[in-house]
Design an enzyme around this catalytic site. Sequence first.
Site, PDB file in Angstrom:
ATOM      1  N   ASP A  61     -23.358  90.592  34.004  1.00 27.24           N
ATOM      2  CA  ASP A  61     -23.426  89.148  33.786  1.00 27.24           C
ATOM      3  C   ASP A  61     -22.011  88.624  33.975  1.00 27.24           C
ATOM      4  O   ASP A  61     -21.112  88.961  33.198  1.00 27.24           O
ATOM      5  CB  ASP A  61     -23.939  88.844  32.372  1.00 27.24           C
ATOM      6  CG  ASP A  61     -24.062  87.350  32.116  1.00 27.24           C
ATOM      7  OD1 ASP A  61     -23.357  86.549  32.788  1.00 27.24           O
ATOM      8  OD2 ASP A  61     -24.842  86.969  31.227  1.00 27.24           O
ATOM      9  N   ASN A  88     -21.077  86.681  44.761  1.00 24.12           N
ATOM     10  CA  ASN A  88     -22.200  85.896  45.279  1.00 24.12           C
ATOM     11  C   ASN A  88     -22.951  85.141  44.179  1.00 24.12           C
ATOM     12  O   ASN A  88     -23.508  84.075  44.427  1.00 24.12           O
ATOM     13  CB  ASN A  88     -23.158  86.843  46.022  1.00 24.12           C
ATOM     14  CG  ASN A  88     -24.488  86.204  46.316  1.00 24.12           C
ATOM     15  OD1 ASN A  88     -24.635  85.439  47.263  1.00 24.12           O
ATOM     16  ND2 ASN A  88     -25.492  86.496  45.477  1.00 24.12           N
ATOM     17  N   SER A 142     -19.912  77.177  49.439  1.00 24.03           N
ATOM     18  CA  SER A 142     -20.944  76.346  50.071  1.00 24.03           C
ATOM     19  C   SER A 142     -20.266  75.205  50.802  1.00 24.03           C
ATOM     20  O   SER A 142     -19.247  74.674  50.341  1.00 24.03           O
ATOM     21  CB  SER A 142     -21.884  75.773  49.008  1.00 24.03           C
ATOM     22  OG  SER A 142     -22.721  74.793  49.605  1.00 24.03           O
ATOM     23  N   TYR A 166     -22.522  71.356  40.571  1.00 22.08           N
ATOM     24  CA  TYR A 166     -22.602  72.443  41.556  1.00 22.08           C
ATOM     25  C   TYR A 166     -21.612  72.260  42.709  1.00 22.08           C
ATOM     26  O   TYR A 166     -20.796  73.152  42.971  1.00 22.08           O
ATOM     27  CB  TYR A 166     -24.029  72.553  42.096  1.00 22.08           C
ATOM     28  CG  TYR A 166     -24.175  73.634  43.148  1.00 22.08           C
ATOM     29  CD1 TYR A 166     -24.139  74.988  42.803  1.00 22.08           C
ATOM     30  CD2 TYR A 166     -24.349  73.310  44.494  1.00 22.08           C
ATOM     31  CE1 TYR A 166     -24.258  75.979  43.771  1.00 22.08           C
ATOM     32  CE2 TYR A 166     -24.483  74.297  45.465  1.00 22.08           C
ATOM     33  CZ  TYR A 166     -24.436  75.633  45.100  1.00 22.08           C
ATOM     34  OH  TYR A 166     -24.560  76.605  46.067  1.00 22.08           O
ATOM     35  N   LYS A 170     -17.988  74.478  43.752  1.00 25.61           N
ATOM     36  CA  LYS A 170     -17.670  75.204  44.993  1.00 25.61           C
ATOM     37  C   LYS A 170     -16.333  74.711  45.572  1.00 25.61           C
ATOM     38  O   LYS A 170     -15.591  75.496  46.177  1.00 25.61           O
ATOM     39  CB  LYS A 170     -18.813  75.060  45.993  1.00 25.61           C
ATOM     40  CG  LYS A 170     -20.119  75.704  45.539  1.00 25.61           C
ATOM     41  CD  LYS A 170     -19.989  77.209  45.319  1.00 25.61           C
ATOM     42  CE  LYS A 170     -21.329  77.870  45.059  1.00 25.61           C
ATOM     43  NZ  LYS A 170     -21.240  79.330  44.865  1.00 25.61           N
ATOM     44  N   VAL A 199     -30.126  77.699  52.845  1.00 24.19           N
ATOM     45  CA  VAL A 199     -30.995  78.874  52.876  1.00 24.19           C
ATOM     46  C   VAL A 199     -32.137  78.715  51.868  1.00 24.19           C
ATOM     47  O   VAL A 199     -31.916  78.268  50.735  1.00 24.19           O
ATOM     48  CB  VAL A 199     -30.164  80.132  52.532  1.00 24.19           C
ATOM     49  CG1 VAL A 199     -31.051  81.364  52.506  1.00 24.19           C
ATOM     50  CG2 VAL A 199     -29.019  80.307  53.526  1.00 24.19           C
ATOM     51  N   THR A 201     -34.027  79.692  49.095  1.00 26.43           N
ATOM     52  CA  THR A 201     -33.958  80.611  47.949  1.00 26.43           C
ATOM     53  C   THR A 201     -34.357  79.852  46.679  1.00 26.43           C
ATOM     54  O   THR A 201     -34.541  78.633  46.689  1.00 26.43           O
ATOM     55  CB  THR A 201     -32.520  81.151  47.730  1.00 26.43           C
ATOM     56  OG1 THR A 201     -31.683  80.055  47.333  1.00 26.43           O
ATOM     57  CG2 THR A 201     -31.956  81.811  48.968  1.00 26.43           C
TER      58      THR A 201
HETATM   59  N1  LIG Z   1     -29.313  78.826  49.106  1.00 31.01           N
HETATM   60  C1  LIG Z   1     -28.460  78.027  49.730  1.00 31.01           C
HETATM   61  O1  LIG Z   1     -28.841  77.142  50.524  1.00 31.01           O
HETATM   62  C2  LIG Z   1     -26.982  78.164  49.498  1.00 31.01           C
HETATM   63  C3  LIG Z   1     -26.122  77.331  50.205  1.00 31.01           C
HETATM   64  C4  LIG Z   1     -24.762  77.449  50.027  1.00 31.01           C
HETATM   65  C5  LIG Z   1     -24.269  78.417  49.168  1.00 31.01           C
HETATM   66  N2  LIG Z   1     -25.117  79.226  48.479  1.00 31.01           N
HETATM   67  C6  LIG Z   1     -24.546  80.233  47.598  1.00 31.01           C
HETATM   68  O2  LIG Z   1     -25.044  81.500  47.922  1.00 31.01           O
HETATM   69  C7  LIG Z   1     -25.035  82.342  46.749  1.00 31.01           C
HETATM   70  C8  LIG Z   1     -26.389  82.975  46.545  1.00 31.01           C
HETATM   71  O3  LIG Z   1     -27.313  81.940  46.265  1.00 31.01           O
HETATM   72  P1  LIG Z   1     -28.873  82.053  46.531  1.00 31.01           P
HETATM   73  O4  LIG Z   1     -29.253  80.874  47.302  1.00 31.01           O
HETATM   74  O5  LIG Z   1     -29.214  83.415  47.020  1.00 31.01           O
HETATM   75  O6  LIG Z   1     -29.415  81.834  45.033  1.00 31.01           O
HETATM   76  P2  LIG Z   1     -30.440  82.613  44.110  1.00 31.01           P
HETATM   77  O7  LIG Z   1     -31.580  83.150  44.906  1.00 31.01           O
HETATM   78  O8  LIG Z   1     -30.707  81.678  42.986  1.00 31.01           O
HETATM   79  O9  LIG Z   1     -29.583  83.862  43.607  1.00 31.01           O
HETATM   80  C9  LIG Z   1     -28.515  83.686  42.726  1.00 31.01           C
HETATM   81  C10 LIG Z   1     -28.159  85.052  42.160  1.00 31.01           C
HETATM   82  O10 LIG Z   1     -27.090  84.882  41.226  1.00 31.01           O
HETATM   83  C11 LIG Z   1     -27.463  85.560  40.030  1.00 31.01           C
HETATM   84  N3  LIG Z   1     -26.765  85.026  38.853  1.00 31.01           N
HETATM   85  C12 LIG Z   1     -26.755  83.776  38.364  1.00 31.01           C
HETATM   86  N4  LIG Z   1     -26.014  83.709  37.247  1.00 31.01           N
HETATM   87  C13 LIG Z   1     -25.537  84.964  37.030  1.00 31.01           C
HETATM   88  C14 LIG Z   1     -24.716  85.543  36.057  1.00 31.01           C
HETATM   89  N5  LIG Z   1     -24.240  84.839  35.018  1.00 31.01           N
HETATM   90  N6  LIG Z   1     -24.399  86.860  36.157  1.00 31.01           N
HETATM   91  C15 LIG Z   1     -24.890  87.601  37.176  1.00 31.01           C
HETATM   92  N7  LIG Z   1     -25.691  87.113  38.135  1.00 31.01           N
HETATM   93  C16 LIG Z   1     -26.012  85.819  38.045  1.00 31.01           C
HETATM   94  C17 LIG Z   1     -28.968  85.395  39.940  1.00 31.01           C
HETATM   95  O11 LIG Z   1     -29.510  86.319  39.010  1.00 31.01           O
HETATM   96  P3  LIG Z   1     -30.889  86.018  38.210  1.00 31.01           P
HETATM   97  O12 LIG Z   1     -32.010  86.453  39.112  1.00 31.01           O
HETATM   98  O13 LIG Z   1     -30.747  86.870  36.993  1.00 31.01           O
HETATM   99  O14 LIG Z   1     -30.926  84.547  37.911  1.00 31.01           O
HETATM  100  C18 LIG Z   1     -29.325  85.695  41.383  1.00 31.01           C
HETATM  101  O15 LIG Z   1     -29.315  87.084  41.614  1.00 31.01           O
HETATM  102  C19 LIG Z   1     -24.568  81.431  45.622  1.00 31.01           C
HETATM  103  O16 LIG Z   1     -23.180  81.571  45.436  1.00 31.01           O
HETATM  104  C20 LIG Z   1     -24.880  80.047  46.134  1.00 31.01           C
HETATM  105  O17 LIG Z   1     -24.099  79.056  45.520  1.00 31.01           O
HETATM  106  C21 LIG Z   1     -26.459  79.125  48.629  1.00 31.01           C
END
Ligand SMILES: NC(=O)c1ccc[n+]([C@@H]2O[C@H](COP(=O)([O-])OP(=O)(O)OC[C@H]3O[C@@H](n4cnc5c(N)ncnc54)[C@H](OP(=O)(O)O)[C@@H]3O)[C@@H](O)[C@H]2O)c1
Length: 243
Positions: A61, A88, A142, A166, A170, A199, A201
């Site tokens: 965590d 990440n 991001s 958010y 970033k 993406v 997610t």
């Molecule tokens: N999706 C997009 O369009 C997008 C765009 C730009 C940037 N990003 C960035 O890409 C990265 C991945 O995002 P994603 O879209 O794949 O999101 P996601 O599917 O919500 O995954 C986020 C991950 O972070 C974990 N997490 C959150 N808080 C945590 C903590 N305190 N300790 C450990 N793990 C923790 C979550 O674990 P749990 O399953 O336990 O919650 C999950 O594994 C992030 O940095 C996000 O800001 C995403």
Amino acid sequence: MSQTTTALVTGANKGIGYEIAAGLGALGWSIGVGARDDARREAAVEKLRAAGVDAFGVPLDVTDDTSVAAAVRLVEERAGGLDVLVNNAAVTGGMPQEPTTVDLAAVRTAVETNVIGVIRVTNAMLPLLRRSASPRIVNMSSGVGSLTRQTASTDELTTGPLSVAYAPSKTFLNAVTIQYAKELRDTNILINAACPGFVATDLNGFRGVRTPEQGAAIAIRLATLPDDGPTGGFFEDAGVVPW
Ligand SMILES: NC(=O)c1ccc[n+]([C@@H]2O[C@H](COP(=O)([O-])OP(=O)(O)OC[C@H]3O[C@@H](n4cnc5c(N)ncnc54)[C@H](OP(=O)(O)O)[C@@H]3O)[C@@H](O)[C@H]2O)c1
């Protein structure tokens, strides 16, 4: 330290983090699957192993000092060191978060996880990274953190929804990445920020237009930079992202 390249990906149980783990694992690397939930972490490790990846679970965590210290010990015991850290894990903090009406808890949560969490994990893992011949740190940022894009566009596909937690978290992370690169400029550690694009997610209710695998590609590129690669930069698939 062993000959095997070892990477730790935080928040690797799902989404983009899982695909970063899968992509780096496909290179024959040993992958620490950092995740805070036991069941979700073990499921991801099993799935990666079934795909042939040398994956191991790392309870982690990023907001918890004790958890991060235990993760350092586990990685050291398992691998003797660390070559690549991919920060990440992130949260939005909860939507909506218009500036004038935001619940301050959303701001605190976003900064605690997305910024302070990255600093906490990075500093804890640095002694292990310093033992590597080619250490790399990738901070998953991001494009919504780009002040240039925020001020040049009103298109939500570029800026994301109005967010005082958010998106600024970033921007903060980008600034933090630059400061690390400056302090570490005389070492062999390369540290960069990545934008995966929009993406599909959990983070955005699967409204994104790219696949997690596509989103992982830039992080994989920055994790595998040659020794003369950039540091202190911000990159997406198409190249440099403006600050
Ligand atoms: N999706 C997009 O369009 C997008 C765009 C730009 C940037 N990003 C960035 O890409 C990265 C991945 O995002 P994603 O879209 O794949 O999101 P996601 O599917 O919500 O995954 C986020 C991950 O972070 C974990 N997490 C959150 N808080 C945590 C903590 N305190 N300790 C450990 N793990 C923790 C979550 O674990 P749990 O399953 O336990 O919650 C999950 O594994 C992030 O940095 C996000 O800001 C995403």
